[in-house]
Design a protein around this motif. Structure first.
Motif, PDB file in Angstrom:
ATOM      1  N   GLY A   9       0.799  -1.226   0.000  1.00 62.02           N
ATOM      2  CA  GLY A   9       0.000   0.000   0.000  1.00 62.02           C
ATOM      3  C   GLY A   9       0.825   1.266   0.000  1.00 62.02           C
ATOM      4  N   SER A  10       0.504   2.162   0.952  1.00 63.13           N
ATOM      5  CA  SER A  10       1.071   3.527   0.935  1.00 63.13           C
ATOM      6  C   SER A  10       2.582   3.505   1.186  1.00 63.13           C
ATOM      7  CB  SER A  10       0.392   4.395   1.994  1.00 63.13           C
ATOM      8  OG  SER A  10       0.655   3.870   3.282  1.00 63.13           O
ATOM      9  N   GLY A  11       3.063   2.493   1.892  1.00 57.86           N
ATOM     10  CA  GLY A  11       4.501   2.390   2.059  1.00 57.86           C
ATOM     11  C   GLY A  11       5.093   3.376   3.040  1.00 57.86           C
ATOM     12  N   SER A  12       4.319   3.850   4.010  1.00 61.88           N
ATOM     13  CA  SER A  12       4.893   4.822   4.961  1.00 61.88           C
ATOM     14  C   SER A  12       5.997   4.175   5.790  1.00 61.88           C
ATOM     15  CB  SER A  12       3.810   5.408   5.861  1.00 61.88           C
ATOM     16  OG  SER A  12       3.337   4.458   6.801  1.00 61.88           O
ATOM     17  N   MET A  14       7.911   1.730   4.674  1.00 66.15           N
ATOM     18  CA  MET A  14       9.022   1.582   3.727  1.00 66.15           C
ATOM     19  C   MET A  14       9.796   2.881   3.642  1.00 66.15           C
ATOM     20  SD  MET A  14       9.852   2.751   0.446  1.00 66.15           S
ATOM     21  CE  MET A  14       8.250   3.156  -0.246  1.00 66.15           C
ATOM     22  N   ALA A  86       6.534  -4.687   5.103  1.00 61.55           N
ATOM     23  CA  ALA A  86       6.097  -3.389   5.640  1.00 61.55           C
ATOM     24  C   ALA A  86       4.749  -3.040   5.044  1.00 61.55           C
ATOM     25  CB  ALA A  86       7.129  -2.316   5.296  1.00 61.55           C
ATOM     26  N   ILE A 107       6.392  -5.971  10.538  1.00 59.61           N
ATOM     27  CA  ILE A 107       5.825  -5.101  11.561  1.00 59.61           C
ATOM     28  C   ILE A 107       4.324  -5.341  11.601  1.00 59.61           C
ATOM     29  CG2 ILE A 107       5.549  -3.059  10.028  1.00 59.61           C
ATOM     30  CD1 ILE A 107       6.433  -1.485  12.707  1.00 59.61           C
TER      31      ILE A 107
HETATM   32  C1  GRF Z   1      -0.594  -0.006   8.529  1.00 54.81           C
HETATM   33  O1  GRF Z   1      -1.867  -0.373   9.010  1.00 54.81           O
HETATM   34  C2  GRF Z   1       0.447  -0.512   9.458  1.00 54.81           C
HETATM   35  O2  GRF Z   1      -0.051  -0.596  10.771  1.00 54.81           O
HETATM   36  C3  GRF Z   1       0.739  -1.890   8.944  1.00 54.81           C
HETATM   37  O3  GRF Z   1       0.536  -1.844   7.538  1.00 54.81           O
HETATM   38  C4  GRF Z   1      -0.378  -0.760   7.241  1.00 54.81           C
HETATM   39  C5  GRF Z   1       0.144   0.120   6.138  1.00 54.81           C
HETATM   40  O4  GRF Z   1       1.413   0.529   6.445  1.00 54.81           O
HETATM   41  N1  GRF Z   1       2.101  -2.245   9.251  1.00 54.81           N
HETATM   42  P1  GRF Z   1       2.307   1.338   5.348  1.00 54.81           P
HETATM   43  O5  GRF Z   1       1.869   2.789   5.434  1.00 54.81           O
HETATM   44  O6  GRF Z   1       1.985   0.766   3.974  1.00 54.81           O
HETATM   45  O7  GRF Z   1       3.710   1.142   5.774  1.00 54.81           O
END
Ligand code: GRF
Length: 195
Positions: A9-12, A14, A86, A107
């Motif tokens: 997804g958004s990869g925050s 990552m 991630a 995580i």
């Molecule tokens: C979030 O719900 C986080 O808690 C879990 O994955 C989801 C998306 O995270 N680890 P990211 O923004 O793609 O890293």
């Protein structure tokens, strides 16, 4: 150490992992791999000059082995020493995990062993928990079950919704995962406990 980061997804997470691997840090990101072509994290990785790849799981519907063979081929080409899941939302088979065991981290947005699986924040709120948080663990064949490498706690506040709690936990994920990876890449297995 060469690190491959798997996203959906958004990869925050990552982004914070990639941005932490600078200077004398023992690791560098060598690949960001997504199972979804539309994952927002792909362009964030490309903007950082990190090689990206997509292995779309949809053509492999019902063929997990085929999907994982495609994943393995892309990973073999990148030669990672460490894999960081991630926000990667596909369950990996025991065979795949055992191939990477000891070198693959994840995580999870709960204080394991509580709330394995999905909808962790809604479940913690429904249970009336006074605190919540996130866990980085080594990936083993059992879902969300491997040795804990770090945890970060947050308070549950009155009026919290799954969304407000998720946002509070995500902030801590972004602190916890980079610290765990730094230690893991340096061969230090002491758990990181934040807050
Ligand atoms: C979030 O719900 C986080 O808690 C879990 O994955 C989801 C998306 O995270 N680890 P990211 O923004 O793609 O890293």
């Amino acid at each position: 150490e060469r690190v491959a980061i798997l996203i959906s997804g958004s990869g925050s997470n990552m982004v914070t992992l990639a941005d932490s691997m600078v200077g004398d840090h023992p690791a560098r990101p060598v690949l960001v791999l997504s199972n979804r072509p539309d994952a927002g994290g792909l362009e964030k990785a490309a903007a950082r000059g990190i090689p990206t790849a997509v292995v779309d799981h949809r053509p492999f519907k019902g063929d997990r082995a085929g999907f994982e063979a495609a994943l393995q081929a892309v990973l073999d080409a990148a030669r990672p020493d460490i894999i960081c899941l991630a926000g990667f939302m596909r369950v990996l088979s025991a065979d795949f995990v055992q191939h990477w065991q000891g070198r693959i981290l994840n995580i999870h947005p709960s204080l394991l062993p509580k709330y394995r699986g999905l909808d962790t924040h809604a479940r913690a709120l429904a249970a009336g928990e006074s605190e919540a948080g996130c866990t980085v663990h080594e990936v083993t064949p059992a879902l969300d079950d491997g040795p804990v490498l770090g945890q970060a706690t947050v308070p549950v506040r009155p009026g919290d919704t799954p969304e407000t709690l998720a946002a509070r936990v995500l902030e801590q994920e972004h602190r916890l995962y980079p610290e765990v990876l730094r230690r893991f890449a340096a061969g230090d297995r002491r758990p990181v406990m934040l807050n």
